[in-house]
Write an enzyme that holds these catalytic residues in place. Structure first.
Site, PDB file in Angstrom:
ATOM      1  N   GLU A  47       0.840  -1.198   0.000  1.00 11.61           N
ATOM      2  CA  GLU A  47       0.000   0.000   0.000  1.00 11.61           C
ATOM      3  C   GLU A  47       0.879   1.254   0.000  1.00 11.61           C
ATOM      4  O   GLU A  47       2.018   1.229   0.485  1.00 11.61           O
ATOM      5  CB  GLU A  47      -0.884  -0.014   1.266  1.00 11.61           C
ATOM      6  CG  GLU A  47      -1.790   1.195   1.387  1.00 11.61           C
ATOM      7  CD  GLU A  47      -2.881   1.032   2.453  1.00 11.61           C
ATOM      8  OE1 GLU A  47      -2.800   0.086   3.270  1.00 11.61           O
ATOM      9  OE2 GLU A  47      -3.817   1.851   2.450  1.00 11.61           O
ATOM     10  N   GLU A 195     -12.605  -2.325   2.522  1.00 10.35           N
ATOM     11  CA  GLU A 195     -13.231  -1.967   3.807  1.00 10.35           C
ATOM     12  C   GLU A 195     -14.310  -0.903   3.575  1.00 10.35           C
ATOM     13  O   GLU A 195     -14.289   0.178   4.185  1.00 10.35           O
ATOM     14  CB  GLU A 195     -12.175  -1.536   4.837  1.00 10.35           C
ATOM     15  CG  GLU A 195     -11.208  -2.660   5.159  1.00 10.35           C
ATOM     16  CD  GLU A 195     -10.341  -2.468   6.404  1.00 10.35           C
ATOM     17  OE1 GLU A 195     -10.327  -1.371   6.981  1.00 10.35           O
ATOM     18  OE2 GLU A 195      -9.680  -3.446   6.813  1.00 10.35           O
ATOM     19  N   TYR A 261      -6.624  -8.981  11.533  1.00 12.59           N
ATOM     20  CA  TYR A 261      -5.348  -8.607  12.139  1.00 12.59           C
ATOM     21  C   TYR A 261      -5.267  -9.185  13.548  1.00 12.59           C
ATOM     22  O   TYR A 261      -6.199  -9.040  14.342  1.00 12.59           O
ATOM     23  CB  TYR A 261      -5.200  -7.080  12.193  1.00 12.59           C
ATOM     24  CG  TYR A 261      -4.907  -6.481  10.832  1.00 12.59           C
ATOM     25  CD1 TYR A 261      -3.635  -6.592  10.279  1.00 12.59           C
ATOM     26  CD2 TYR A 261      -5.894  -5.841  10.088  1.00 12.59           C
ATOM     27  CE1 TYR A 261      -3.347  -6.069   9.030  1.00 12.59           C
ATOM     28  CE2 TYR A 261      -5.608  -5.303   8.829  1.00 12.59           C
ATOM     29  CZ  TYR A 261      -4.337  -5.425   8.311  1.00 12.59           C
ATOM     30  OH  TYR A 261      -4.045  -4.910   7.069  1.00 12.59           O
ATOM     31  N   GLU A 318      -6.147  -9.185   3.717  1.00 10.58           N
ATOM     32  CA  GLU A 318      -5.279  -8.513   4.698  1.00 10.58           C
ATOM     33  C   GLU A 318      -5.230  -9.379   5.943  1.00 10.58           C
ATOM     34  O   GLU A 318      -6.280  -9.647   6.548  1.00 10.58           O
ATOM     35  CB  GLU A 318      -5.805  -7.106   5.051  1.00 10.58           C
ATOM     36  CG  GLU A 318      -5.614  -6.103   3.931  1.00 10.58           C
ATOM     37  CD  GLU A 318      -6.045  -4.685   4.286  1.00 10.58           C
ATOM     38  OE1 GLU A 318      -5.918  -4.294   5.468  1.00 10.58           O
ATOM     39  OE2 GLU A 318      -6.516  -3.990   3.372  1.00 10.58           O
ATOM     40  N   GLN A 367       1.968  -6.235   5.635  1.00 12.49           N
ATOM     41  CA  GLN A 367       2.119  -5.933   4.241  1.00 12.49           C
ATOM     42  C   GLN A 367       3.484  -6.427   3.774  1.00 12.49           C
ATOM     43  O   GLN A 367       4.237  -6.952   4.587  1.00 12.49           O
ATOM     44  CB  GLN A 367       1.989  -4.436   4.035  1.00 12.49           C
ATOM     45  CG  GLN A 367       0.600  -3.907   4.422  1.00 12.49           C
ATOM     46  CD  GLN A 367       0.321  -2.499   3.921  1.00 12.49           C
ATOM     47  OE1 GLN A 367       1.098  -1.910   3.187  1.00 12.49           O
ATOM     48  NE2 GLN A 367      -0.827  -1.929   4.343  1.00 12.49           N
TER      49      GLN A 367
HETATM   50  O1  AHR Z   1      -3.024  -2.463   6.262  1.00 20.46           O
HETATM   51  C1  AHR Z   1      -3.324  -1.262   6.876  1.00 20.46           C
HETATM   52  C2  AHR Z   1      -4.802  -0.907   6.766  1.00 20.46           C
HETATM   53  O2  AHR Z   1      -5.570  -1.830   7.481  1.00 20.46           O
HETATM   54  C3  AHR Z   1      -5.399  -0.954   5.393  1.00 20.46           C
HETATM   55  O3  AHR Z   1      -5.154   0.209   4.666  1.00 20.46           O
HETATM   56  C4  AHR Z   1      -6.858  -1.101   5.673  1.00 20.46           C
HETATM   57  O4  AHR Z   1      -7.546  -1.786   4.665  1.00 20.46           O
HETATM   58  C5  AHR Z   1      -6.888  -1.857   7.000  1.00 20.46           C
HETATM   59  O5  AHR Z   1      -7.719  -1.247   7.914  1.00 20.46           O
END
Ligand code: AHR
Length: 515
Positions: A47, A195, A261, A318, A367
Site C-alpha cells: 500500500e 473496507e 489482524y 489482509e 504488508q
Molecule cells: O493495512 C493497513 C490498513 O488496514 C489498510 O489500509 C486497511 O484496509 C486496514 O484497515
C-alpha cells in the site's frame, strides 16, 4: 551409592520424556486428497503507506541505492526467490482516495497530492500504474488492483481497466502506448472497494451491495481477458456483512474478502510491542492468531447459504500481526519489528488457510515491505529478510498441491490458565507424489516429538528438511545482525517404515519433504 545413580538415571529419563512431550500423533492419509492449496494464498499486499512503496520498493532511477529501472534490486531479488504469486495494490484505505490518472505519464509532471489517510505526507505519484504493473512482471507475480469505490466513479474504474487491458485502437489504449507500454498487461484480479464499511466509505451492507452491483457491471473483459471480481468483505467475526453482500451480489463476484489482524495486546489502543516482549504477548499473539480459524468458518457458513457449491472464494486479502508502532517512528507509517513469534503466527495462519483451501483461494499478508508484518525491512541501502520471510520461503512447497486428509492428537501448550494446541501442521501432496509437511512447535520452552504415520503411500526416504528457530521467542533480524533468525538444515527426524518421528525444537517451524 549405586541406588542413587539409578534413581538419578530414572529421574532424568522421566524429565526427558516430559520435556519431549512424546504423545503428539498425526495420521496422514496420503491417498485422500482434499482441495488444492492455491499458490495465491501466499500473496502479498503493498500500500502507499509509510515506507511500503517509497524507499521500500521504489527508489527511482537516480537513486544511489542499487536499483533496476528504479526498483530496489535487493528487494526484487528477495521477492523473486519467494515466487510471490500476487501483489495487491494500491491499498488498503489509500485505494479509496486514489485517482489512477495521477500516476501515469512523465513522472516529473505527475501531481503531488496529500496522502490524507496515512500521515498527511506528500504523495508524488512517481510510483503509479506502469511502475506497479512492471514491478509485478519483473518478479513474476499477478497484480491485484483494488479499485476506488469510496470516492471514485464506475467510469474512472472502467477506464483504468481499459487502459491496462485493451490491446486495440482506443484513446486509452493509445495513451498507454504513448506512456511507454505497447502490450496490455492483462490484469486479472480486481478488488471492488476496500473496507467499504469503514475507511472505504462507511457504507451499510445493503448500500454496498447495490453499489457493488453497479461497479461490477462496468468491470469489462477486454481482449480475451476474463476478470476475477473481488467484493469488499468485513473483518473478524462481522458475519452479517458477508451474509447480506452474498445474498444480494454473489452472482456478480468471484471472491469476497476477509480482513483479520492479530492484536496480541489487550485492545486496538494497546496492541503490544513488536520487540522485547515476554511470554504474555508471545502466548496471546499465537492464541489470537488461531482465532482466524473460527472467523473463516463463520464467514464460510454464511457464504454456503447462498453459494453451496463454493464457486465464490473467500479472499483473506489482509492478515497478520499489528503491533504498536516502533518508538520514534511516525505512527501513521505502521512500522514494527518482526520476530520469531510473528513467524509462528504466519505459519499457523497459513496452516489455517491451507486447511480451508476449498474456500480460501487467495490471501495477502499485510504488508510486503516495511509496514506491519512485513517480510522485508529496509533502511537506506540496507535490507533484512524478517523471520516471516523465511516462513514464506518454507511454505513454497505447498504451492498448487493437494491438501491431505489428516487426523491429529496434539498436546497443549499452557500459559497461566489458558492453553492452545502446541503443534500446527499442513500436509500436502505434489503432482509428482512428493509429500510436503510443514510442522510448527508453538511451545517456547520444550522440544516436542511428533509421530507421523503415513498411510496410503509407501515412504522411501525423507528428502530434505529445513528449520526456523532461535533461542529467544522475540528474536529479530536487524540491519546490524540480519542473519540472527534464518533457515537451517533439519536432521532431527527418524523414519521407521511408514512412520516418521520429528523432534521439533521449542518455538520452531520445520519443513520436510518425503518421497
Ligand atoms: O493495512 C493497513 C490498513 O488496514 C489498510 O489500509 C486497511 O484496509 C486496514 O484497515
Amino acid at each position: 551409592m549405586k541406588k542413587i545413580y539409578f534413581m538419578t538415571f530414572l529421574l532424568s529419563l522421566v524429565m526427558i520424556t516430559a520435556s519431549l512431550a512424546q504423545d503428539n500423533k498425526i495420521i496422514i492419509n496420503a491417498d485422500q486428497e482434499l482441495s488444492t492449496i492455491s499458490r495465491h494464498i501466499y500473496g502479498h499486499f503493498a500500500e502507499h503507506l509509510g515506507d511500503g512503496i517509497y524507499g521500500g520498493i521504489w527508489v527511482g532511477e537516480n537513486s544511489t541505492i542499487p536499483n533496476t529501472n528504479g526498483f530496489r534490486t535487493d528487494v526484487l531479488e528477495a521477492l523473486k526467490h519467494l515466487e510471490v504469486p500476487n501483489i495487491r495494490w494500491p491499498g488498503g484505505c489509500f485505494a479509496d482516495e486514489y485517482n489512477w490518472m495521477d500516476g501515469i505519464g512523465p513522472q516529473s509532471e505527475r501531481p503531488k497530492r496529500l496522502n490524507t489517510h496515512w500521515g498527511m505526507v506528500l504523495e508524488d505519484n512517481s510510483f503509479g500504474t506502469h511502475e506497479f504493473l512492471n514491478f509485478t512482471e519483473m518478479i513474476g507475480a499477478e497484480p491485484v488492483i483494488a479499485m476506488n469505490v469510496g470516492s471514485g466513479t464506475p467510469r474512472e474504474m472502467q477506464q483504468w481497466i481499459e487502459y491496462v487491458n485493451f490491446d486495440g485502437d482506443s484513446e486509452l489504449a493509445n495513451l498507454r502506448r504513448e506512456n511507454g507500454r505497447q502490450e496490455p498487461w492483462g490484469v486479472k484480479y480486481i478488488g471492488i472497494g476496500n473496507e467499504s464499511w469503514g475507511c472505504g466509505g462507511n457504507m451499510s451492507p445493503e448500500y454496498y451491495s447495490a453499489l457493488y452491483r453497479r461497479f461490477a457491471t462496468y468491470v469489462r473483459n477486454y481482449s480475451g481477458n476474463s476478470i476475477y471480481r473481488i467484493a469488499s468483505g468485513f473483518s473478524d467475526a462481522r458475519y452479517a456483512w458477508t451474509e447480506t453482500v452474498m445474498e444480494h451480489a454473489a452472482n456478480m463476484m468471484d471472491g469476497i474478502s476477509l480482513h483479520y489482524y492479530t492484536i496480541a495486546g489487550e485492545s486496538w489502543n494497546h496492541k503490544g510491542t513488536s520487540i522485547d516482549f515476554g511470554e504474555d504477548l508471545y502466548f496471546s499473539g499465537l492464541r489470537k492468531a488461531l482465532w482466524l480459524d473460527e472467523y473463516i468458518k463463520g464467514h464460510i457458513t454464511r457464504m454456503d447459504k447462498f453459494d453451496p457449491r463454493k464457486r465464490v472464494a473467500l479472499v483473506v486479502d489482509e492478515w497478520g500481526i499489528w503491533t504498536d508502532p516502533l518508538l520514534g517512528t511516525n505512527p501513521g507509517f505502521l512500522q514494527q519489528q518482526n520476530s520469531l513469534r510473528d513467524a509462528l503466527i504466519a505459519a499457523i495462519s497459513l496452516d489455517i488457510m491451507n486447511k480451508h483451501s476449498d474456500r480460501v483461494r487467495m490471501a495477502n499478508i499485510a504488508q510486503m515491505v516495511n509496514v506491519l508484518q512485513a517480510v522485508i525491512l529496509t533502511e537506506g541501502d540496507k535490507m533484512v529478510k524478517t523471520p516471516t520471510y523465511h516462513v514464506f520461503d518454507l511454505y513454497r512447497v505447498h504451492f498448487d498441491t493437494k491438501l491431505l486428509q489428516s487426523h491429529t492428537e496434539i498436546t497443549n501448550y499452557k500459559y497461566g490458565d489458558e492453553e492452545i494446541p502446541a503443534i500446527s501442521i499442513t500436509a500436502s501432496k505434489s503432482e509428482s507424489g512428493r509429500l510436503n509437511l510443514t510442522v510448527s512447535n508453538l511451545d517456547p520452552h520444550n522440544s516436542r516429538a511428533v509421530e507421523i504415520e503415513i498411510r496410503g503411500q509407501n515412504v522411501a526416504r525423507v528428502r530434505s528438511g529445513k528449520l526456523l528457530t532461535a533461542n529467544e521467542m522475540d528474536a529479530v533480524n536487524t540491519f546490524d545482525n540480519p542473519d540472527h533468525v534464518v533457515l537451517m538444515d533439519f536432521y532431527d527426524q527418524e523414519l521407521n517404515g511408514n512412520t516418521l518421528t520429528l523432534t521439533l525444537p521449542s518455538k520452531s517451524v520445520v519443513m520436510v519433504t518425503i518421497q
